[in-house]
Write a protein that holds these residues in place. Structure first.
Motif, mmCIF file in Angstrom:
data_model
loop_
_atom_site.group_PDB
_atom_site.id
_atom_site.type_symbol
_atom_site.label_atom_id
_atom_site.label_comp_id
_atom_site.label_asym_id
_atom_site.label_seq_id
_atom_site.Cartn_x
_atom_site.Cartn_y
_atom_site.Cartn_z
ATOM 1 N N ASP A 108 14.869 -5.166 -3.472
ATOM 2 C CA ASP A 108 14.001 -4.015 -3.234
ATOM 3 C C ASP A 108 12.998 -3.883 -4.379
ATOM 4 N N ARG A 109 11.750 -4.225 -4.091
ATOM 5 C CA ARG A 109 10.695 -4.187 -5.095
ATOM 6 C C ARG A 109 9.771 -2.988 -4.898
ATOM 7 N N ALA A 110 10.249 -2.053 -4.066
ATOM 8 C CA ALA A 110 9.475 -0.833 -3.814
ATOM 9 C C ALA A 110 10.217 0.401 -4.284
ATOM 10 N N TYR A 111 11.540 0.320 -4.390
ATOM 11 C CA TYR A 111 12.347 1.489 -4.726
ATOM 12 C C TYR A 111 12.008 2.005 -6.132
ATOM 13 N N GLY A 112 11.864 3.307 -6.233
ATOM 14 C CA GLY A 112 11.576 3.901 -7.532
ATOM 15 C C GLY A 112 10.139 3.796 -7.955
ATOM 16 N N GLY A 113 9.296 3.249 -7.093
ATOM 17 C CA GLY A 113 7.897 3.114 -7.441
ATOM 18 C C GLY A 113 7.151 4.444 -7.313
ATOM 19 N N CYS A 114 5.992 4.519 -7.881
ATOM 20 C CA CYS A 114 5.191 5.752 -7.872
ATOM 21 C C CYS A 114 3.880 5.562 -7.139
ATOM 22 N N ASP A 115 3.830 4.587 -6.221
ATOM 23 C CA ASP A 115 2.583 4.293 -5.528
ATOM 24 C C ASP A 115 2.336 5.219 -4.334
ATOM 25 N N ALA A 116 3.453 5.751 -3.796
ATOM 26 C CA ALA A 116 3.312 6.537 -2.559
ATOM 27 C C ALA A 116 2.656 7.879 -2.861
ATOM 28 N N GLY A 127 0.863 -1.184 0.000
ATOM 29 C CA GLY A 127 0.000 0.000 0.000
ATOM 30 C C GLY A 127 0.894 1.227 0.000
ATOM 31 N N VAL A 128 0.571 2.189 0.842
ATOM 32 C CA VAL A 128 1.403 3.385 0.947
ATOM 33 C C VAL A 128 2.729 3.068 1.607
ATOM 34 N N GLN A 129 2.692 2.212 2.624
ATOM 35 C CA GLN A 129 3.885 1.918 3.418
ATOM 36 C C GLN A 129 4.614 0.664 2.907
ATOM 37 N N ALA A 130 5.939 0.791 2.752
ATOM 38 C CA ALA A 130 6.757 -0.366 2.372
ATOM 39 C C ALA A 130 7.005 -1.250 3.593
ATOM 40 N N ILE A 131 7.059 -2.544 3.376
ATOM 41 C CA ILE A 131 7.386 -3.505 4.422
ATOM 42 C C ILE A 131 8.431 -4.470 3.860
ATOM 43 N N TYR A 132 8.969 -5.340 4.722
ATOM 44 C CA TYR A 132 9.898 -6.353 4.219
ATOM 45 C C TYR A 132 9.528 -7.728 4.745
ATOM 46 N N VAL A 133 9.933 -8.729 4.005
ATOM 47 C CA VAL A 133 9.801 -10.127 4.402
ATOM 48 C C VAL A 133 11.194 -10.731 4.414
ATOM 49 N N HIS A 134 11.499 -11.477 5.462
ATOM 50 C CA HIS A 134 12.831 -12.079 5.601
ATOM 51 C C HIS A 134 12.766 -13.570 5.303
ATOM 52 N N ALA A 135 13.667 -14.060 4.461
ATOM 53 C CA ALA A 135 13.720 -15.487 4.112
ATOM 54 C C ALA A 135 15.180 -15.896 3.953
ATOM 55 N N THR A 136 15.421 -17.188 3.816
ATOM 56 C CA THR A 136 16.785 -17.687 3.642
ATOM 57 C C THR A 136 17.096 -18.041 2.196
ATOM 58 N N SER A 137 16.105 -17.908 1.319
ATOM 59 C CA SER A 137 16.326 -18.226 -0.093
ATOM 60 C C SER A 137 15.255 -17.549 -0.935
ATOM 61 N N LEU A 138 15.433 -17.630 -2.248
ATOM 62 C CA LEU A 138 14.449 -17.066 -3.176
ATOM 63 C C LEU A 138 13.906 -18.182 -4.053
#
Length: 227
Positions: free
Chosen positions: A219-227, A97-108
């Protein structure tokens, strides 16, 4: 009487000469034995080639970046996850949404993107890394101001620790002060990398851990225009 004395003297000279020759012979034999023994002893250091162990070389940052991008574009989970340190893990920042969050994992896992509605789309980029000022996304034009693969190795990103602070303040996420300090320390030794692509940009942080550069943030939020 004189003849007897002369005979004794003659015999003494003969005996003395014989003893001297025997002594000389033994000395020559001893010298010969010493020489042979000395030459035939194995010289452990001088005569045996001792192979030197290969010194582990640090992987250059540009090579690590290129390999990470290549693995991402090929959707090669094994290759990409080899750049994720298991003790650090991978932090994926995104904006639900407006606020960015993060998820922590050990792999992709390419089959299970984070968030699930935002697939890991590959690009066809295969060029070199350019170090310097990062590209900027123009929301009006919906495009980056320059194309290519870029890394700013002069500044450290702060998005990860800032995201944690905002998650505490806005979402009451209860992230501990010790954890936030750990994230700040991670930020302080990381660099941002941006691959600009019309269809699929890729933004991540690369961090030096020991002798290896590792992938720490997607980082899948950087440079976005959603905010």
């Amino acid at each position: 009487m004189l003849k007897k004395i002369m005979g004794i003297l003659f015999l003494s000279v003969i005996l003395l000469g014989s003893c001297n020759r025997t002594a000389d012979k033994k000395e020559r034999e001893q010298d010969s034995t010493d020489t042979i023994t000395s030459d035939s002893l194995p010289k452990v250091i001088d005569s045996i080639a001792v192979p030197q162990q290969e010194i582990a070389q640090d992987e250059p940052i540009d090579m690590a970046i290129s390999k990470i991008v290549s693995a991402y574009n090929k959707q090669d989970s094994k290759a990409l996850n080899s750049y994720i340190d298991k003790t650090i893990g991978l932090y994926t920042i995104y904006r639900p949404g407006v606020q960015a969050i993060y998820v922590h994992a050990t792999s992709l896992d390419f089959n299970h993107p984070i968030p699930e509605y935002y697939p890991y789309s590959p690009s066809n980029f295969s060029g070199k890394v350019t170090f310097g000022i990062l590209p900027v996304y123009d929301c009006g034009k919906e495009a980056w101001n320059k194309k290519g693969l870029f890394c700013n190795n002069k500044q450290h990103p702060t998005e990860l620790s800032q995201t944690a602070k905002f998650m505490n303040e806005i979402l009451d996420s209860k992230i501990s002060g010790a954890e936030i300090q750990k994230l700040k320390a991670l930020d302080a030794k990381s660099y941002r990398v941006i691959l600009t692509d019309k269809n699929a940009s890729l933004i991540f942080h690369i961090t030096k851990q020991g002798k290896q550069w590792v992938l720490t943030v997607l980082d899948r939020a950087y440079g976005g225009c959603d905010a």
